[in-house]
Design a protein around this motif. Structure first.
Motif, PDB file in Angstrom:
ATOM      1  N   ILE A 187       0.853  -1.180   0.000  1.00 18.75           N
ATOM      2  CA  ILE A 187       0.000   0.000   0.000  1.00 18.75           C
ATOM      3  C   ILE A 187       0.890   1.232   0.000  1.00 18.75           C
ATOM      4  N   TYR A 188       0.619   2.143  -0.944  1.00 23.76           N
ATOM      5  CA  TYR A 188       1.423   3.360  -1.002  1.00 23.76           C
ATOM      6  C   TYR A 188       0.536   4.591  -1.109  1.00 23.76           C
ATOM      7  N   TYR A 189       1.097   5.700  -0.656  1.00 22.42           N
ATOM      8  CA  TYR A 189       0.404   6.987  -0.632  1.00 22.42           C
ATOM      9  C   TYR A 189       1.043   7.893  -1.669  1.00 22.42           C
ATOM     10  N   PHE A 190       0.247   8.288  -2.655  1.00 16.63           N
ATOM     11  CA  PHE A 190       0.707   9.195  -3.703  1.00 16.63           C
ATOM     12  C   PHE A 190       0.495  10.614  -3.172  1.00 16.63           C
ATOM     13  N   LYS A 191       1.511  11.128  -2.459  1.00 17.10           N
ATOM     14  CA  LYS A 191       1.377  12.431  -1.807  1.00 17.10           C
ATOM     15  C   LYS A 191       1.392  13.556  -2.837  1.00 17.10           C
ATOM     16  N   THR A 192       2.437  13.584  -3.678  1.00 16.62           N
ATOM     17  CA  THR A 192       2.508  14.544  -4.772  1.00 16.62           C
ATOM     18  C   THR A 192       3.118  13.818  -5.961  1.00 16.62           C
ATOM     19  N   GLN A 193       3.220  14.511  -7.079  1.00 11.15           N
ATOM     20  CA  GLN A 193       3.806  13.933  -8.281  1.00 11.15           C
ATOM     21  C   GLN A 193       5.213  13.389  -8.023  1.00 11.15           C
ATOM     22  N   ASN A 194       5.939  14.035  -7.096  1.00  8.03           N
ATOM     23  CA  ASN A 194       7.330  13.657  -6.844  1.00  8.03           C
ATOM     24  C   ASN A 194       7.549  13.044  -5.467  1.00  8.03           C
ATOM     25  N   ASP A 195       6.491  12.780  -4.735  1.00  6.76           N
ATOM     26  CA  ASP A 195       6.642  12.285  -3.359  1.00  6.76           C
ATOM     27  C   ASP A 195       5.675  11.131  -3.111  1.00  6.76           C
ATOM     28  N   ILE A 196       6.228   9.938  -3.015  1.00 11.94           N
ATOM     29  CA  ILE A 196       5.413   8.733  -2.806  1.00 11.94           C
ATOM     30  C   ILE A 196       5.899   8.047  -1.536  1.00 11.94           C
ATOM     31  N   ILE A 197       4.963   7.644  -0.696  1.00  7.17           N
ATOM     32  CA  ILE A 197       5.321   6.989   0.559  1.00  7.17           C
ATOM     33  C   ILE A 197       4.780   5.567   0.540  1.00  7.17           C
ATOM     34  N   LEU A 198       5.671   4.593   0.716  1.00 10.06           N
ATOM     35  CA  LEU A 198       5.230   3.205   0.863  1.00 10.06           C
ATOM     36  C   LEU A 198       4.757   3.050   2.301  1.00 10.06           C
ATOM     37  N   VAL A 199       3.460   2.763   2.461  1.00 11.63           N
ATOM     38  CA  VAL A 199       2.822   2.782   3.775  1.00 11.63           C
ATOM     39  C   VAL A 199       2.992   1.450   4.494  1.00 11.63           C
ATOM     40  N   THR A 200       2.605   0.367   3.835  1.00  9.78           N
ATOM     41  CA  THR A 200       2.713  -0.940   4.485  1.00  9.78           C
ATOM     42  C   THR A 200       2.765  -2.040   3.433  1.00  9.78           C
ATOM     43  N   VAL A 201       3.216  -3.190   3.864  1.00  9.79           N
ATOM     44  CA  VAL A 201       3.251  -4.369   3.000  1.00  9.79           C
ATOM     45  C   VAL A 201       2.869  -5.559   3.877  1.00  9.79           C
ATOM     46  N   TYR A 202       2.110  -6.484   3.315  1.00 10.23           N
ATOM     47  CA  TYR A 202       1.753  -7.682   4.063  1.00 10.23           C
ATOM     48  C   TYR A 202       1.524  -8.831   3.110  1.00 10.23           C
ATOM     49  N   SER A 203       1.590 -10.024   3.680  1.00  7.92           N
ATOM     50  CA  SER A 203       1.353 -11.223   2.891  1.00  7.92           C
ATOM     51  C   SER A 203      -0.131 -11.559   2.966  1.00  7.92           C
ATOM     52  N   LYS A 204      -0.753 -11.760   1.819  1.00  3.82           N
ATOM     53  CA  LYS A 204      -2.185 -12.050   1.773  1.00  3.82           C
ATOM     54  C   LYS A 204      -2.517 -13.348   2.512  1.00  3.82           C
ATOM     55  N   SER A 205      -1.560 -14.276   2.548  1.00  3.75           N
ATOM     56  CA  SER A 205      -1.822 -15.542   3.235  1.00  3.75           C
ATOM     57  C   SER A 205      -1.837 -15.385   4.760  1.00  3.75           C
ATOM     58  N   GLU A 206      -1.263 -14.280   5.273  1.00  2.00           N
ATOM     59  CA  GLU A 206      -1.219 -14.074   6.721  1.00  2.00           C
ATOM     60  C   GLU A 206      -2.203 -13.023   7.207  1.00  2.00           C
ATOM     61  N   GLN A 207      -2.613 -12.130   6.325  1.00  2.00           N
ATOM     62  CA  GLN A 207      -3.477 -11.019   6.717  1.00  2.00           C
ATOM     63  C   GLN A 207      -4.420 -10.740   5.567  1.00  2.00           C
ATOM     64  N   SER A 208      -5.715 -10.622   5.861  1.00  2.00           N
ATOM     65  CA  SER A 208      -6.658 -10.462   4.760  1.00  2.00           C
ATOM     66  C   SER A 208      -6.729  -9.033   4.248  1.00  2.00           C
ATOM     67  N   ASP A 209      -6.644  -8.045   5.148  1.00  2.00           N
ATOM     68  CA  ASP A 209      -6.809  -6.666   4.706  1.00  2.00           C
ATOM     69  C   ASP A 209      -6.269  -5.710   5.761  1.00  2.00           C
ATOM     70  N   VAL A 210      -6.134  -4.449   5.382  1.00  2.00           N
ATOM     71  CA  VAL A 210      -5.769  -3.381   6.311  1.00  2.00           C
ATOM     72  C   VAL A 210      -6.930  -2.402   6.310  1.00  2.00           C
ATOM     73  N   THR A 211      -7.400  -2.015   7.492  1.00  2.00           N
ATOM     74  CA  THR A 211      -8.544  -1.103   7.564  1.00  2.00           C
ATOM     75  C   THR A 211      -8.113   0.320   7.226  1.00  2.00           C
ATOM     76  N   ALA A 212      -9.088   1.113   6.812  1.00  2.00           N
ATOM     77  CA  ALA A 212      -8.823   2.523   6.493  1.00  2.00           C
ATOM     78  C   ALA A 212      -8.294   3.248   7.725  1.00  2.00           C
ATOM     79  N   SER A 213      -8.851   2.926   8.896  1.00  2.00           N
ATOM     80  CA  SER A 213      -8.399   3.605  10.120  1.00  2.00           C
ATOM     81  C   SER A 213      -6.951   3.236  10.455  1.00  2.00           C
ATOM     82  N   LYS A 214      -6.559   1.993  10.182  1.00  2.00           N
ATOM     83  CA  LYS A 214      -5.174   1.572  10.405  1.00  2.00           C
ATOM     84  C   LYS A 214      -4.233   2.349   9.491  1.00  2.00           C
TER      85      LYS A 214
END
Length: 114
Positions: free
Chosen positions: A77-104
């Motif tokens: 999951i990444y955040y497209f902050k601006t055209q030149n600024d991207i933040i990788l927010v989190t990464v997870y394995s689908k086999s271990e975690q089904s989803d990440v909530t919006a609040s998380k």
């Protein structure tokens, strides 16, 4: 005139998750690299995550350590902050975690001051 370079940064959550997953899946870094390369060239792969109010995308990535394809691979999951600024927010394995909530996702970004 060349475009400004894209700056990719990582949240603490992303770094923690990557470190934990790397213990189990040895090739996770090379599995994530194509995504980083795409982001650096200005592409925005994945689907936008609704209900957050920010430009956040979720990308399916294949886990080359398990032979099951993208569906049971990683989610990055990444955040497209601006055209030149991207933040990788989190990464997870689908086999271990089904989803990440919006609040998380919002709390991870607040922790980083966004």
């Amino acid at each position: 005139m060349p475009a400004d370079p894209v700056c990719i940064s990582f949240t603490l959550e992303f770094k923690r998750n990557l470190r934990a997953l790397a213990k189990k899946y040895r090739s996770i870094r090379s599995d994530i690299q194509p995504l980083i390369d795409q982001l650096l060239t200005g592409k925005l792969p994945g689907d936008q995550v609704p209900g957050i109010g920010l430009t956040i995308f979720k990308v399916r990535l294949q886990n080359s350590d398990i032979q099951k394809g993208k569906r049971s691979g990683y989610r990055c999951i990444y955040y497209f902050k601006t055209q030149n600024d991207i933040i990788l927010v989190t990464v997870y394995s689908k086999s271990e975690q089904s989803d990440v909530t919006a609040s998380k996702l919002q709390s991870i970004l607040q922790e980083m001051g966004y």
